[in-house]
Design a protein around this motif. Structure first.
Motif, PDB file in Angstrom:
ATOM      1  N   LEU A 103      45.051  44.463  30.307  1.00  0.00           N
ATOM      2  CA  LEU A 103      45.327  43.723  31.534  1.00  0.00           C
ATOM      3  C   LEU A 103      44.067  43.360  32.308  1.00  0.00           C
ATOM      4  O   LEU A 103      44.015  42.314  32.948  1.00  0.00           O
ATOM      5  CB  LEU A 103      46.285  44.493  32.436  1.00  0.00           C
ATOM      6  CG  LEU A 103      47.743  44.507  32.005  1.00  0.00           C
ATOM      7  CD1 LEU A 103      48.579  45.314  32.987  1.00  0.00           C
ATOM      8  CD2 LEU A 103      48.293  43.099  31.881  1.00  0.00           C
ATOM      9  N   THR A 104      43.047  44.197  32.255  1.00  0.00           N
ATOM     10  CA  THR A 104      41.822  43.875  32.994  1.00  0.00           C
ATOM     11  C   THR A 104      41.151  42.615  32.441  1.00  0.00           C
ATOM     12  O   THR A 104      40.433  41.934  33.158  1.00  0.00           O
ATOM     13  CB  THR A 104      40.815  45.048  32.999  1.00  0.00           C
ATOM     14  OG1 THR A 104      40.453  45.358  31.656  1.00  0.00           O
ATOM     15  CG2 THR A 104      41.395  46.263  33.677  1.00  0.00           C
ATOM     16  N   SER A 105      41.404  42.278  31.166  1.00  0.00           N
ATOM     17  CA  SER A 105      40.807  41.066  30.608  1.00  0.00           C
ATOM     18  C   SER A 105      41.472  39.806  31.152  1.00  0.00           C
ATOM     19  O   SER A 105      40.899  38.725  31.077  1.00  0.00           O
ATOM     20  CB  SER A 105      40.873  41.088  29.078  1.00  0.00           C
ATOM     21  OG  SER A 105      42.194  40.944  28.608  1.00  0.00           O
ATOM     22  N   LEU A 106      42.675  39.947  31.702  1.00  0.00           N
ATOM     23  CA  LEU A 106      43.362  38.804  32.308  1.00  0.00           C
ATOM     24  C   LEU A 106      43.125  38.725  33.813  1.00  0.00           C
ATOM     25  O   LEU A 106      43.486  37.750  34.456  1.00  0.00           O
ATOM     26  CB  LEU A 106      44.868  38.881  32.031  1.00  0.00           C
ATOM     27  CG  LEU A 106      45.273  38.937  30.561  1.00  0.00           C
ATOM     28  CD1 LEU A 106      46.780  39.059  30.437  1.00  0.00           C
ATOM     29  CD2 LEU A 106      44.743  37.746  29.795  1.00  0.00           C
ATOM     30  N   GLN A 107      42.488  39.753  34.352  1.00  0.00           N
ATOM     31  CA  GLN A 107      42.292  39.869  35.793  1.00  0.00           C
ATOM     32  C   GLN A 107      41.262  38.875  36.331  1.00  0.00           C
ATOM     33  O   GLN A 107      41.515  38.176  37.301  1.00  0.00           O
ATOM     34  CB  GLN A 107      41.866  41.298  36.110  1.00  0.00           C
ATOM     35  CG  GLN A 107      41.842  41.650  37.548  1.00  0.00           C
ATOM     36  CD  GLN A 107      41.626  43.154  37.736  1.00  0.00           C
ATOM     37  OE1 GLN A 107      41.216  43.870  36.826  1.00  0.00           O
ATOM     38  NE2 GLN A 107      41.905  43.629  38.926  1.00  0.00           N
ATOM     39  N   TYR A 108      40.095  38.854  35.727  1.00  0.00           N
ATOM     40  CA  TYR A 108      38.998  37.983  36.156  1.00  0.00           C
ATOM     41  C   TYR A 108      38.352  37.337  34.937  1.00  0.00           C
ATOM     42  O   TYR A 108      38.341  37.921  33.854  1.00  0.00           O
ATOM     43  CB  TYR A 108      37.910  38.777  36.903  1.00  0.00           C
ATOM     44  CG  TYR A 108      38.386  39.452  38.151  1.00  0.00           C
ATOM     45  CD1 TYR A 108      38.654  38.715  39.302  1.00  0.00           C
ATOM     46  CD2 TYR A 108      38.562  40.832  38.188  1.00  0.00           C
ATOM     47  CE1 TYR A 108      39.105  39.334  40.456  1.00  0.00           C
ATOM     48  CE2 TYR A 108      39.011  41.461  39.337  1.00  0.00           C
ATOM     49  CZ  TYR A 108      39.276  40.709  40.463  1.00  0.00           C
ATOM     50  OH  TYR A 108      39.722  41.322  41.608  1.00  0.00           O
ATOM     51  N   ALA A 109      37.758  36.170  35.121  1.00  0.00           N
ATOM     52  CA  ALA A 109      37.097  35.467  34.024  1.00  0.00           C
ATOM     53  C   ALA A 109      36.012  36.337  33.377  1.00  0.00           C
ATOM     54  O   ALA A 109      35.887  36.368  32.153  1.00  0.00           O
ATOM     55  CB  ALA A 109      36.488  34.161  34.527  1.00  0.00           C
TER      56      ALA A 109
END
Length: 184
Positions: A103-109
């Motif tokens: 999920l952190t990879s979808l959080q910010y570019a």
């Protein structure tokens, strides 16, 4: 309306259901006035967890959270109404511990695969011209999610998805779709 510790979240755009962390349970992504939220692990009556992923999303809309890039890892496709030169962007997900996406990879570019948001569409997808845009599962058999859009002319159009940009329109539905509150 989703209740968070007895406070309702007034989502302006709930959507993007998927089994993202790889636990086999459905997940939901939603936007409130300015925030991007993830709700994980739907058990049939509640979510196991939720978190506000980011702020600064007032000018953005979720198109879909599915594997767009073709690497079997869910990606985030979103419309960016604040950038006239990149009206749709692709944030590539990274593999999670239990498959699915971290999920952190979808959080910010910066956290995404490649460390950037890739341009998926340059112009023409702004909210004025396309009031409603929705990503959908693959409908053409190529394994790539597709896109439905309602144009300001009132017609609903179907676009074939692609791994780096969308494809040609392959259908136009009846008029007056712009009178609906949402599509999906």
């Amino acid at each position: 309306m989703v209740h968070l510790h007895r406070r309702p979240l007034r989502a302006r755009q709930p959507g993007g259901q998927l089994r993202t962390p790889g636990d086999g349970l459905p997940d939901l992504f939603a936007l409130d006035a300015d925030g991007f939220w993830a709700f994980s692990g739907y058990t049939g009556s509640s979510f196991a967890s939720y978190r506000k992923m980011a702020t600064g999303w007032a000018a953005r809309d979720i198109v879909g959270v599915r594997d767009v890039s073709g690497d079997n890892i869910p990606d985030l496709l979103f419309r960016d109404n604040s950038n006239a030169n990149r009206t749709m962007a692709l944030r590539k997900g990274k593999a999670g511990v239990n498959a699915g996406a971290d999920l952190t990879s979808l959080q910010y570019a910066a956290n995404a695969e490649g460390g950037v948001d890739y341009t998926y569409a340059t112009t023409a997808w702004g909210r004025t011209d396309w009031p409603m845009v929705l990503g959908t599962e693959d409908n053409t058999g190529d394994g790539i999610p597709d896109i439905w859009g309602v144009h300001k002319d009132g017609y609903q159009y179907y676009f074939k998805g692609g791994t780096t940009t969308y494809g040609d329109t392959s259908g136009r539905d009846e008029d007056n779709w712009n009178t609906f509150l949402t599509i999906g």
